[in-house]
Write an enzyme that holds these catalytic residues in place. Structure first.
Site, mmCIF file in Angstrom:
data_model
loop_
_atom_site.group_PDB
_atom_site.id
_atom_site.type_symbol
_atom_site.label_atom_id
_atom_site.label_comp_id
_atom_site.label_asym_id
_atom_site.label_seq_id
_atom_site.Cartn_x
_atom_site.Cartn_y
_atom_site.Cartn_z
ATOM 1 N N THR A 12 0.817 -1.225 0.000
ATOM 2 C CA THR A 12 0.000 0.000 0.000
ATOM 3 C C THR A 12 0.842 1.263 0.000
ATOM 4 O O THR A 12 0.434 2.293 -0.536
ATOM 5 C CB THR A 12 -0.954 -0.034 1.218
ATOM 6 O OG1 THR A 12 -1.802 -1.165 1.069
ATOM 7 C CG2 THR A 12 -1.817 1.204 1.318
ATOM 8 N N THR A 88 1.735 -4.696 3.966
ATOM 9 C CA THR A 88 1.622 -5.051 5.391
ATOM 10 C C THR A 88 1.019 -6.437 5.627
ATOM 11 O O THR A 88 1.206 -7.009 6.689
ATOM 12 C CB THR A 88 0.769 -4.011 6.129
ATOM 13 O OG1 THR A 88 -0.517 -3.953 5.494
ATOM 14 C CG2 THR A 88 1.425 -2.653 6.116
#
Ligand SMILES: NC(=O)C[C@H](N)C(=O)O
Length: 323
Positions: A12, A88
């Site tokens: 991200t 993540t």
């Protein structure tokens, strides 16, 4: 003068949200490069635009290639340390893998972002600046791989993603080992374990991770007896107990000499053989199953894969589990 290499892998932190649909996507023009001016205060920064992928596309062989690349950077005399930017969703796995494989005393810092680069309150820039601050701080030498997120520094073996959306997505039940506040890096404890390094040349082992649940059926596990399976990690119930229906398959695997590692599906606490009833941890230990201790299932799996790639036998494995 410090020199930090930022190895970009995607996630991200490298994505942007579509203004109309809100869908979050990877970008051709790397958003991380926009953060570079904020990093100039910390010495020389070199970008290594290595990969641009979501972290769900990461695999253990790709982690091994990444580890070799990080190690090669760290072997350059003028390099102070490396930051790896990563999605993540599997960040803690890659961080722990680097901890187990990269042979260097220099800082290895893994970070990412929960909010896309063009979202209000995007956390990528702060996390990246903090990660570089950790690299250039002399107190960061000899700490293995760490995860820097939301102002905290975590030991790779201990940290887990615990939230699907919050910028404070990473936590450890043991707390952070340090933090970055007001431009200062402070450590208040060591990562608890001496580093064990695995010099794996390649990773071909086939180790599934299986989560236990009530009403488990033996046929759900039949593939575990296939020749192509090298061992298994089970996310067991509680301290490490299983529905009795799982036992015949696991006993057969043990008879074939295949390792069975018991972790817990609980996010906190140790996996250890305590209960002595049918399927209880004590019975699993008698079958020769090993317990992961504080390691999560995914991390126990990576450690087992690396140990088998380095030709560990059952005796060696007993020195590696529990961690
Ligand atoms: N926050 C993130 O980076 C999540 C993203 N899906 C990834 O892991 O690639």
């Amino acid at each position: 003068m410090s020199k930090t290499i930022i190895v970009e892998t995607g996630g991200t932190i490298a994505m942007a949200a579509d203004p109309l649909s809100g869908a979050v996507k990877l970008q051709d023009k790397r958003p991380l490069h926009a953060i570079l001016p904020q990093l100039q205060a910390f010495g020389t920064i070199e970008m290594d635009d290595y990969r641009n992928a979501p972290s769900a596309h990461m695999t253990p062989p790709l982690m091994l290639a990444l580890a070799k690349r990080v190690e090669a950077h760290l072997q350059q005399e003028d390099v102070t340390g490396v930051v790896v930017t990563h999605g993540t969703d599997t960040l803690e796995e890659t961080a722990y893998f680097l901890e187990l494989v990269v042979d260097s005393r220099k800082p290895i810092v893994v970070t990412g972002a929960m909010r896309a680069s063009n979202e209000l309150g995007a956390d990528g820039p702060l996390n990246l600046v903090n990660a570089v601050q950790v690299v250039v701080d002399p107190a960061s030498v000899d700490r293995g791989a760490v995860v820097v997120f939301n102002g905290d520094i975590y030991a790779a073996a201990e940290v887990n993603k615990v939230h699907t959306g919050s910028p404070a997505a990473f936590q450890s039940e043991y707390g952070p080992i340090g933090a970055i506040a007001y431009n200062q890096v402070r450590y208040w404890r060591q990562a608890p374990q001496q580093r064990r390094l695995f010099a794996a040349a390649e990773l071909k082992t086939n180790i599934p991770l299986v989560a236990a649940t009530t009403g488990m059926q033996p046929e759900w596990l039949s593939y575990l007896l296939d020749d192509t399976i090298d061992g298994v990690v089970i996310e067991a119930l509680g301290k490490g107990n299983l529905p009795p229906a799982m036992l015949p398959t696991l006993a057969a695997m043990r008879q074939q000499g295949k390792p069975v590692i018991i972790a817990s599906r609980c996010p906190l606490g140790l996996a250890e053989p305590v209960y002595d009833y049918e399927g209880g941890g004590a019975e699993l230990a008698r079958l020769g199953c090993l317990f992961s201790g504080r390691l999560s299932g995914p991390k126990a799996r990576l450690k087992l894969m690396l140990a088998l790639a380095c030709e560990a036998n059952h005796e060696n494995l007993q020195t590696l589990f529990p961690e």
